[in-house]
Enzyme design. Structure first.
Site, PDB file in Angstrom:
ATOM      1  N   SER A  86       0.836  -1.206   0.000  1.00 35.48           N
ATOM      2  CA  SER A  86       0.000   0.000   0.000  1.00 35.48           C
ATOM      3  C   SER A  86       0.863   1.245   0.000  1.00 35.48           C
ATOM      4  CB  SER A  86      -0.874  -0.022   1.255  1.00 35.48           C
ATOM      5  OG  SER A  86      -1.445   1.242   1.468  1.00 35.48           O
ATOM      6  N   TYR A 110      -1.954  -1.307  10.926  1.00 37.99           N
ATOM      7  CA  TYR A 110      -2.237  -1.856   9.593  1.00 37.99           C
ATOM      8  C   TYR A 110      -1.122  -1.470   8.618  1.00 37.99           C
ATOM      9  CZ  TYR A 110      -3.787  -1.394   4.787  1.00 37.99           C
ATOM     10  OH  TYR A 110      -3.820  -1.411   3.416  1.00 37.99           O
ATOM     11  N   LYS A 148       2.127  -3.686   6.463  1.00 41.69           N
ATOM     12  CA  LYS A 148       2.504  -3.655   5.035  1.00 41.69           C
ATOM     13  C   LYS A 148       4.008  -3.419   4.901  1.00 41.69           C
ATOM     14  CE  LYS A 148      -1.523  -4.495   3.372  1.00 41.69           C
ATOM     15  NZ  LYS A 148      -1.783  -5.837   2.845  1.00 41.69           N
TER      16      LYS A 148
HETATM   17  C1  UD1 Z   1      -6.594   4.086   3.721  1.00 45.21           C
HETATM   18  C2  UD1 Z   1      -5.189   3.650   3.944  1.00 45.21           C
HETATM   19  C3  UD1 Z   1      -4.718   2.803   2.793  1.00 45.21           C
HETATM   20  C4  UD1 Z   1      -5.650   1.638   2.616  1.00 45.21           C
HETATM   21  C5  UD1 Z   1      -7.045   2.175   2.361  1.00 45.21           C
HETATM   22  C6  UD1 Z   1      -8.031   1.035   2.199  1.00 45.21           C
HETATM   23  C7  UD1 Z   1      -3.665   5.068   5.163  1.00 45.21           C
HETATM   24  C8  UD1 Z   1      -2.940   6.376   5.202  1.00 45.21           C
HETATM   25  N1  UD1 Z   1      -4.379   4.836   4.067  1.00 45.21           N
HETATM   26  O1  UD1 Z   1      -6.592   5.007   2.628  1.00 45.21           O
HETATM   27  O2  UD1 Z   1      -3.442   2.330   3.029  1.00 45.21           O
HETATM   28  O3  UD1 Z   1      -5.211   0.858   1.537  1.00 45.21           O
HETATM   29  O4  UD1 Z   1      -7.437   3.001   3.467  1.00 45.21           O
HETATM   30  O5  UD1 Z   1      -8.404   0.472   3.402  1.00 45.21           O
HETATM   31  O6  UD1 Z   1      -3.584   4.317   6.080  1.00 45.21           O
HETATM   32  N2  UD1 Z   1     -12.973  10.538   3.590  1.00 45.21           N
HETATM   33  C9  UD1 Z   1     -13.981  11.431   3.908  1.00 45.21           C
HETATM   34  N3  UD1 Z   1     -15.132  10.932   4.443  1.00 45.21           N
HETATM   35  C10 UD1 Z   1     -15.328   9.597   4.668  1.00 45.21           C
HETATM   36  C11 UD1 Z   1     -14.287   8.686   4.333  1.00 45.21           C
HETATM   37  C12 UD1 Z   1     -13.108   9.191   3.804  1.00 45.21           C
HETATM   38  O7  UD1 Z   1     -13.841  12.640   3.721  1.00 45.21           O
HETATM   39  O8  UD1 Z   1     -16.384   9.212   5.168  1.00 45.21           O
HETATM   40  C13 UD1 Z   1     -11.729  11.062   2.995  1.00 45.21           C
HETATM   41  C14 UD1 Z   1     -10.505  10.781   3.848  1.00 45.21           C
HETATM   42  O9  UD1 Z   1     -10.301  11.808   4.785  1.00 45.21           O
HETATM   43  C15 UD1 Z   1      -9.411  10.721   2.784  1.00 45.21           C
HETATM   44  C16 UD1 Z   1     -10.135  10.211   1.538  1.00 45.21           C
HETATM   45  O10 UD1 Z   1     -11.515  10.411   1.764  1.00 45.21           O
HETATM   46  O11 UD1 Z   1      -8.939  12.003   2.538  1.00 45.21           O
HETATM   47  C17 UD1 Z   1      -9.894   8.738   1.253  1.00 45.21           C
HETATM   48  O12 UD1 Z   1     -10.163   8.007   2.447  1.00 45.21           O
HETATM   49  P1  UD1 Z   1     -10.253   6.406   2.473  1.00 45.21           P
HETATM   50  O13 UD1 Z   1     -11.145   5.931   1.383  1.00 45.21           O
HETATM   51  O14 UD1 Z   1     -10.599   6.007   3.869  1.00 45.21           O
HETATM   52  O15 UD1 Z   1      -8.785   5.920   2.102  1.00 45.21           O
HETATM   53  P2  UD1 Z   1      -7.371   6.359   2.707  1.00 45.21           P
HETATM   54  O16 UD1 Z   1      -7.486   6.806   4.115  1.00 45.21           O
HETATM   55  O17 UD1 Z   1      -6.751   7.305   1.738  1.00 45.21           O
END
Ligand code: UD1
Length: 339
Positions: A124, A149, A153
C-alpha cells in the site's frame, strides 16, 4: 498456469481472479470469508461463465495450506488475504500483526517447500506516510507507519525482501496500491464492506442510495486546491490487471532472487470534493454531504509517479475517475435492490 489467489473473494482479489482468467491463467481461490462472502463466487461465475475452485481456508492454518499445495501444484501465488481497516488496527494491533504477518510467513514457507517460485504481494502507498515530495516514486523513502495496519505492510515488504535475498528460489513483487475504487462494469462484483464503511467511495454510494444520511468530508483546511485531501483513485479493474502484469513480469524474469516494488496508481491526484462532484455529474444525482473535522491519521495529499510500472510492467491505468464512479454506483444500486 495455476495461480493461488489468497483473499480471492475480497474486493481486489475477486477482480483479479476475473482478469487472471481473461488472460488465460487458472486461478484458485482461498479465503476464510472473514470479510467477504460466497456470493462473490457466483458473481465471478456470472462474468466468466466458469466455476473457479474455491477453498474456505485461513492462510494462518499451515496444515490446511500445505495440504492444498500438495493437492493443487501451483505456479504462483497472489497474496491479498489480510485485515485492512486502519482504525480497527489501532484498537487491535496484535490481531493485525498476528494475522497479516503470520499468514505471509506460512505462505512463504510452504511455497519454498513446494518450489512455487512466483509471489505477488498487496502492499500500500501507506508505506510512504506523508511524503515530502509529490508525486511519490518507489525511491521515495518509506516513513514510520501511521497505524498498525500500515506497519504490517511495511514489515511484510521487508520479510519478503529478506526471504528472497536468502535465495529460496522465489521471485517476488510488492504492489503499492493507491486508492482502489469502483467495481466490475457488469456490476456482478464490487466492494462489500462489513458494517459502516470507513472508506470514502463505499460510504458515499451508501449515502446516495439512501442507506446513510450524509457523507462527512473530513477536513477542508488542508493545503490543497479546495482544502480537502488529495488521493490517487484507481479503478479496481485496472489494479487487478496490474497483478496479471506482475505475474507476467515474474514469468519473464531470469534473476532467481528478483524482488521489486511498484507503485500502482494513475499518477493523478484528485481532491475529495472533486470526487464528489464527479460522482454527482456522471450519475446525475445530488449527494448529501457536510464538512467535518479532519480525521486523525489522514495524510494531506498523495499520488503516484507511475513511470516504473508503465515502463517495466507495460501497465497503464485505462479507466478514468468517472468510469470508476459510474461502476461503483451501478454496483451499489444492484446490491441495494437485492437486500
Ligand atoms: C486508507 C489507507 C490505505 C488503505 C485504504 C483502504 C492510510 C494512510 N491509508 O486510505 O493504506 O489501503 O485506506 O483500506 O492508512 N474521507 C472522507 N469521508 C469519509 C471517508 C473518507 O472525507 O467518510 C476522505 C478521507 O479523509 C481521505 C479520503 O476520503 O482524505 C480517502 O479516504 P479512504 O477511502 O478512507 O482511504 P485512505 O485513508 O486514503
Amino acid at each position: 498456469m495455476k495461480i493461488l489467489v489468497t483473499g480471492g473473494a475480497g474486493f481486489i482479489g475477486s477482480h483479479t481472479v476475473v482478469e487472471l482468467h481473461n488472460a488465460g491463467y487458472t486461478p484458485v481461490i482461498i479465503d476464510n470469508l472473514y470479510n467477504s462472502n460466497r456470493e462473490v463466487l457466483a458473481g465471478i461465475y456470472n462474468i466468466i461463465g466458469k466455476e473457479v475452485p474455491f477453498y474456505e481456508i485461513d492462510c494462518n492454518d499451515e496444515r490446511a495450506v500445505r495440504d492444498l499445495f500438495e493437492k493443487e501444484k501451483f505456479d504462483g501465488v497472489i497474496h491479498f488475504a489480510a485485515y485492512k481497516a486502519v482504525g480497527e488496527s489501532v484498537e487491535k494491533p496484535l490481531a493485525y500483526y498476528e494475522n497479516n504477518l503470520m499468514s505471509l510467513i506460512v505462505l512463504l514457507k510452504v511455497m519454498r517447500d513446494y518450489q512455487v517460485n512466483k509471489f505477488v504481494f498487496s502492499s500500500s502507498c501507506t508505506v510512504y506516510g506523508q511524503p515530502n515530495e509529490l508525486p511519490v516514486t518507489e525511491d521515495t523513502p518509506r516513513q514510520p507507519a501511521a497505524s498498525p495496519y500500515g506497519n504490517t505492510k511495511a514489515i511484510s515488504e521487508d520479510i519478503i525482501r529478506d526471504h528472497v535475498i536468502s535465495k529460496p528460489g522465489i521471485k517476488a513483487i510488492a504492489l503499492r496500491y493507491f486508492n482502489p475504487i469502483g467495481a466490475h462494469s457488469s456490476a456482478e462484483i464490487g466492494e462489500l464492506p462489513n458494517g459502516v464503511p470507513s472508506n470514502l467511495v463505499p460510504y458515499l454510494t451508501q449515502v446516495a442510495a439512501g442507506l446513510r444520511k450524509s457523507l462527512t468530508v473530513f477536513g477542508e483546511d488542508y493545503d490543497t486546491p479546495d482544502g480537502t485531501c488529495v488521493r490517487d483513485f484507481i479503478h479496481v479493474v485496472d489494479l487487478a490487471i496490474a497483478h496479471v502484469k506482475a505475474i507476467e513480469l515474474l514469468n519473464e524474469q531470469t534473476i532467481s532472487d528478483y524482488y521489486d516494488v511498484f507503485n500502482v496508481g494513475t499518477g493523478q491526484g484528485h481532491t475529495v470534493l472533486e470526487l464528489i462532484k464527479t460522482f454527482e455529474e456522471v450519475n446525475n444525482l445530488k449527494l448529501n454531504y457536510n464538512i467535518g473535522p479532519r480525521r486523525p491519521g489522514d495524510v494531506e495529499k498523495i499520488y503516484a509517479q507511475s513511470d516504473k510500472v508503465n515502463n517495466v510492467m507495460k501497465w497503464h491505468a485505462e479507466k478514468s475517475l468517472a468510469d470508476a464512479l459510474k461502476d461503483a454506483w451501478r454496483w451499489q444500486e444492484k446490491i441495494t435492490k437485492s437486500v
